[in-house]
Design a protein around this motif. Structure first.
Motif, short mmCIF file in Angstrom:
data_model
loop_
_atom_site.label_atom_id
_atom_site.label_comp_id
_atom_site.label_asym_id
_atom_site.label_seq_id
_atom_site.Cartn_x
_atom_site.Cartn_y
_atom_site.Cartn_z
N LYS A 11 0.75 -1.20 -0.05
CA LYS A 11 0.00 0.17 0.08
C LYS A 11 0.81 1.44 0.10
O LYS A 11 0.50 2.28 -0.61
N ILE A 12 1.98 1.25 0.58
CA ILE A 12 2.81 2.31 0.63
C ILE A 12 3.41 2.63 -0.86
O ILE A 12 3.45 3.63 -1.51
N GLU A 225 -4.94 1.39 9.70
CA GLU A 225 -4.74 1.80 11.28
C GLU A 225 -3.81 2.92 11.58
O GLU A 225 -4.20 3.81 12.49
N SER A 226 -2.69 3.06 10.87
CA SER A 226 -1.76 4.22 11.11
C SER A 226 -2.48 5.60 10.53
O SER A 226 -2.10 6.42 11.19
N LEU A 227 -3.14 5.45 9.57
CA LEU A 227 -3.84 6.67 9.16
C LEU A 227 -4.79 7.25 10.15
O LEU A 227 -4.85 8.20 10.65
N GLU A 228 -5.55 6.25 10.75
CA GLU A 228 -6.50 6.52 11.74
C GLU A 228 -5.88 6.96 12.93
O GLU A 228 -6.43 8.09 13.62
N GLY A 230 -2.81 8.45 13.47
CA GLY A 230 -2.05 9.50 13.14
C GLY A 230 -2.59 10.78 12.31
O GLY A 230 -2.15 11.94 12.29
N PHE A 231 -3.73 10.30 11.68
CA PHE A 231 -4.27 11.57 10.78
C PHE A 231 -4.69 12.76 11.59
O PHE A 231 -4.53 13.95 11.33
N ALA A 232 -5.50 12.68 12.74
CA ALA A 232 -5.76 13.80 13.46
C ALA A 232 -4.73 14.31 13.94
O ALA A 232 -4.85 15.62 13.99
N ASN A 233 -3.79 14.00 14.37
CA ASN A 233 -2.31 14.45 14.91
C ASN A 233 -1.86 15.27 13.96
O ASN A 233 -1.64 16.58 14.16
N VAL A 234 -1.79 14.81 12.54
CA VAL A 234 -0.90 15.69 11.62
C VAL A 234 -1.83 16.84 11.24
O VAL A 234 -1.48 17.97 10.99
N VAL A 235 -3.24 16.66 11.25
CA VAL A 235 -4.04 17.83 10.90
C VAL A 235 -3.94 18.64 11.59
O VAL A 235 -3.80 19.98 11.50
#
Length: 246
Positions: A11-12, A225-228, A230-235
């Motif tokens: 996926k990467i 799961e990595s997106l879920e 880390g996504f909010a933190n990066v936003v």
């Protein structure tokens, strides 16, 4: 020995290919996985090279050498082109899957009874190069009992049905088949791997029920799961930079 995690990087590679440059870098994420405790990395280059590419196999083989005790696993259908790449990369393990050329994802295991004559010389060629071979199989005791005749050292249980049932809360109905398959593999001297749609919610239950799993290969769920996670933190970090620039 505890079950080892091999992180599938397809996926990467798929995200990288969508932009035409090396970002995100497959090697960077492979290094992150190995630095954080993964025992290995996996790629599955398909004929159309839509995600992992043949060049990734060679680059990852070199990277894994920087992490003693870790392994590269290359998955794929044993066409001549695929085997030539594997023999050049010399991974610790090659997992043979019965995919058709245009298949979206792996969705069934080998029918070893019907393909035994095809698999035997392929496995022999890989074994001669010092590459451990694993066969992707359904949780079918009769098929697994035939696997040693190919010369393979391991089988990888196809776990999609378990994962789907786990999400529905009915996985207990299918676990017996996986337990029996695992026992059958051990009884004939095979190592045992597992993979496909395993995730943070269902992996623990699977490993508790099926003893002696040497390795799990996980990619799609791990990336989601990595997106879920880390996504909010990066936003929030981006918002902070924007606000600070006012």
């Amino acid at each position: 020995m505890p079950t080892q995690l091999s992180v599938n990087l397809n996926k990467i590679a798929l995200i990288r290919n969508s932009r035409g440059r090396d970002y995100p870098s497959v090697l960077h994420f492979a290094r992150l996985a190995l630095e954080n405790g993964a025992a290995g990395v996996t790629i599955h280059p398909r004929p159309d090279q839509r995600h992992a590419r043949n060049a990734d196999a060679l680059a990852l083989a070199a990277l894994v050498r920087d992490f003693p005790g870790t392994e590269l696993n290359i998955e794929g259908y044993p066409s001549r082109d695929f085997l030539d790449v594997v023999l050049q990369a010399r991974p610790a393990q090659c997992t043979l899957v019965p995919d058709e050329p245009g298949q979206l994802t792996s969705d069934h295991g080998w029918n070893i009874r019907e393909r035994l004559d095809f698999l035997k010389p392929v496995v022999a060629e890989l074994n001669a190069a010092g590459i451990r071979v694993s066969l992707f199989v359904d949780p079918d005791v009769e098929q697994i009992a035939l696997a040693p005749q190919t010369g393979a050292a391991r089988v990888e249980l196809y776990t999609e049905e378990y994962a789907v049932r786990h999400g529905e809360g009915s996985h207990a109905q299918v676990l017996d088949a996986y337990v029996a398959a695992g026992k059958a593999a051990h009884q004939v001297g095979l190592g045992l791997n597992a993979g496909h749609d395993l995730n943070l919610q269902n992996l623990g239950d699977f490993l508790q029920a099926v003893p002696g799993v040497d390795e799990v290969s996980i990619g799609h769920a791990l990336v989601v799961e990595s997106l879920e996670s880390g996504f909010a933190n990066v936003v929030r970090q981006y918002v902070a930079i924007c606000h600070a620039a006012r």
